[in-house]
Design a protein around this motif. Sequence first.
Motif, PDB file in Angstrom:
ATOM      1  N   LEU A  72       0.826  -1.214   0.000  1.00 41.39           N
ATOM      2  CA  LEU A  72       0.000   0.000   0.000  1.00 41.39           C
ATOM      3  C   LEU A  72       0.857   1.260   0.000  1.00 41.39           C
ATOM      4  CD1 LEU A  72      -2.933  -0.962   2.385  1.00 41.39           C
ATOM      5  CD2 LEU A  72      -2.986  -0.686  -0.095  1.00 41.39           C
ATOM      6  N   LEU A  73       2.016   1.200   0.651  1.00 41.23           N
ATOM      7  CA  LEU A  73       2.935   2.332   0.616  1.00 41.23           C
ATOM      8  C   LEU A  73       3.448   2.563  -0.801  1.00 41.23           C
ATOM      9  CD1 LEU A  73       4.714   4.420   2.216  1.00 41.23           C
ATOM     10  CD2 LEU A  73       6.449   2.630   2.248  1.00 41.23           C
ATOM     11  N   MET A  74       3.711   1.472  -1.520  1.00 41.67           N
ATOM     12  CA  MET A  74       4.256   1.609  -2.876  1.00 41.67           C
ATOM     13  C   MET A  74       3.226   2.096  -3.882  1.00 41.67           C
ATOM     14  SD  MET A  74       7.013  -1.309  -3.698  1.00 41.67           S
ATOM     15  CE  MET A  74       6.558  -2.670  -2.678  1.00 41.67           C
ATOM     16  N   VAL A  75       2.001   1.612  -3.789  1.00 43.17           N
ATOM     17  CA  VAL A  75       1.010   1.967  -4.810  1.00 43.17           C
ATOM     18  C   VAL A  75      -0.025   2.960  -4.296  1.00 43.17           C
ATOM     19  CG1 VAL A  75       1.270  -0.209  -6.029  1.00 43.17           C
ATOM     20  CG2 VAL A  75      -0.471  -0.013  -4.267  1.00 43.17           C
ATOM     21  N   GLY A  76       0.125   3.374  -3.052  1.00 44.46           N
ATOM     22  CA  GLY A  76      -0.842   4.303  -2.470  1.00 44.46           C
ATOM     23  C   GLY A  76      -0.739   5.691  -3.089  1.00 44.46           C
ATOM     24  N   PRO A  77      -1.751   6.522  -2.849  1.00 45.28           N
ATOM     25  CA  PRO A  77      -1.774   7.870  -3.440  1.00 45.28           C
ATOM     26  C   PRO A  77      -0.929   8.865  -2.639  1.00 45.28           C
ATOM     27  CG  PRO A  77      -3.781   7.500  -2.220  1.00 45.28           C
ATOM     28  CD  PRO A  77      -2.995   6.217  -2.150  1.00 45.28           C
ATOM     29  N   PHE A  78       0.348   8.597  -2.534  1.00 44.86           N
ATOM     30  CA  PHE A  78       1.259   9.496  -1.852  1.00 44.86           C
ATOM     31  C   PHE A  78       1.950  10.374  -2.889  1.00 44.86           C
ATOM     32  CE2 PHE A  78       1.150   5.693   0.899  1.00 44.86           C
ATOM     33  CZ  PHE A  78       0.597   6.281   2.023  1.00 44.86           C
ATOM     34  N   PRO A  79       2.493  11.519  -2.478  1.00 43.41           N
ATOM     35  CA  PRO A  79       3.225  12.364  -3.440  1.00 43.41           C
ATOM     36  C   PRO A  79       4.386  11.587  -4.068  1.00 43.41           C
ATOM     37  CG  PRO A  79       2.837  13.558  -1.397  1.00 43.41           C
ATOM     38  CD  PRO A  79       2.401  12.144  -1.164  1.00 43.41           C
ATOM     39  N   HIS A  80       4.607  11.863  -5.328  1.00 38.77           N
ATOM     40  CA  HIS A  80       5.597  11.123  -6.106  1.00 38.77           C
ATOM     41  C   HIS A  80       7.000  11.280  -5.509  1.00 38.77           C
ATOM     42  CE1 HIS A  80       7.163   9.099  -9.624  1.00 38.77           C
ATOM     43  NE2 HIS A  80       8.050  10.074  -9.770  1.00 38.77           N
ATOM     44  N   ARG A  81       7.361  12.505  -5.141  1.00 41.22           N
ATOM     45  CA  ARG A  81       8.698  12.742  -4.579  1.00 41.22           C
ATOM     46  C   ARG A  81       8.878  12.009  -3.249  1.00 41.22           C
ATOM     47  NH1 ARG A  81      12.009  14.169  -8.436  1.00 41.22           N
ATOM     48  NH2 ARG A  81      11.138  15.820  -9.688  1.00 41.22           N
ATOM     49  N   PHE A  82       7.813  11.927  -2.463  1.00 40.47           N
ATOM     50  CA  PHE A  82       7.864  11.224  -1.182  1.00 40.47           C
ATOM     51  C   PHE A  82       8.144   9.743  -1.412  1.00 40.47           C
ATOM     52  CE2 PHE A  82       5.428   8.781   2.012  1.00 40.47           C
ATOM     53  CZ  PHE A  82       6.161   9.131   3.143  1.00 40.47           C
ATOM     54  N   LEU A  89      11.733   5.075  -1.393  1.00 37.33           N
ATOM     55  CA  LEU A  89      12.132   3.837  -2.062  1.00 37.33           C
ATOM     56  C   LEU A  89      13.581   3.876  -2.529  1.00 37.33           C
ATOM     57  CD1 LEU A  89       8.875   2.973  -4.010  1.00 37.33           C
ATOM     58  CD2 LEU A  89       9.746   1.931  -1.929  1.00 37.33           C
ATOM     59  N   MET A  90      14.074   5.054  -2.918  1.00 32.66           N
ATOM     60  CA  MET A  90      15.485   5.153  -3.311  1.00 32.66           C
ATOM     61  C   MET A  90      16.392   4.942  -2.099  1.00 32.66           C
ATOM     62  SD  MET A  90      15.782   5.711  -6.573  1.00 32.66           S
ATOM     63  CE  MET A  90      16.858   6.868  -7.338  1.00 32.66           C
ATOM     64  N   LYS A  91      15.980   5.461  -0.927  1.00 32.19           N
ATOM     65  CA  LYS A  91      16.774   5.226   0.278  1.00 32.19           C
ATOM     66  C   LYS A  91      16.754   3.749   0.651  1.00 32.19           C
ATOM     67  CE  LYS A  91      16.288   9.800   2.261  1.00 32.19           C
ATOM     68  NZ  LYS A  91      15.654  10.625   3.308  1.00 32.19           N
TER      69      LYS A  91
END
Length: 197
Positions: free
Chosen positions: A20-30, A35-37
């Motif tokens: 849900l964190l990966m596909v959820g409606p969160f801001p793209h930069r967030f 995920l990069m970290k």
Amino acid sequence: MALYHSIVFGFMITQMSLFLLMVGPFPHRFKQSILMKIDSSKWMHRLYFYINIGLVFVFILFVDSIIRMVNANKEASAAHQADPRTDSQLQLRKFYSQRNFYLTGFTLFLSLILNRTFYILMDLFHAEVQVEKLRNGRSNGKPKYVQSSETDHEENARRIDELRKEVEELRQKDHNLDQLKERASIEASEYHKLSQA
């Protein structure tokens, strides 16, 4: 529920929250920064290794639940007794085996989906970073890849001119060689005429 199935259930809930964190409606930069970290940290790679070991155990539990479900179904179909306590115990065993089957199977399936979604998102984020680098790499109003292609084009044109000159020189040498052969054949025929006379 046994302790190991409770652990599998907790693992499944953790996977669902990460998905849900990966596909959820969160801001793209967030999402991208988190995920990069995660992708760049070394301890996450170690944790991923241990998660894979845990998935091997979940797979073993999955196989065990299949075997128990098949056995419970065979016992339920073989038992035609009128005792309701035996029937309810068989139905209870059948229910538990099916619950464990779906729990472990869904956990394995969700781990595959989670893994693939993570790598698709990471590919997307890396591609976006590359595009941003190309867009920001402009100088003199033209992108660097256009400037490098112009430089390559000028170098290629110079090389083509050099090769054309070499081809002309070789053609001239070939023409001179043909003339020399022709003279040699004429002189050889004259020499034969003179030697026979």
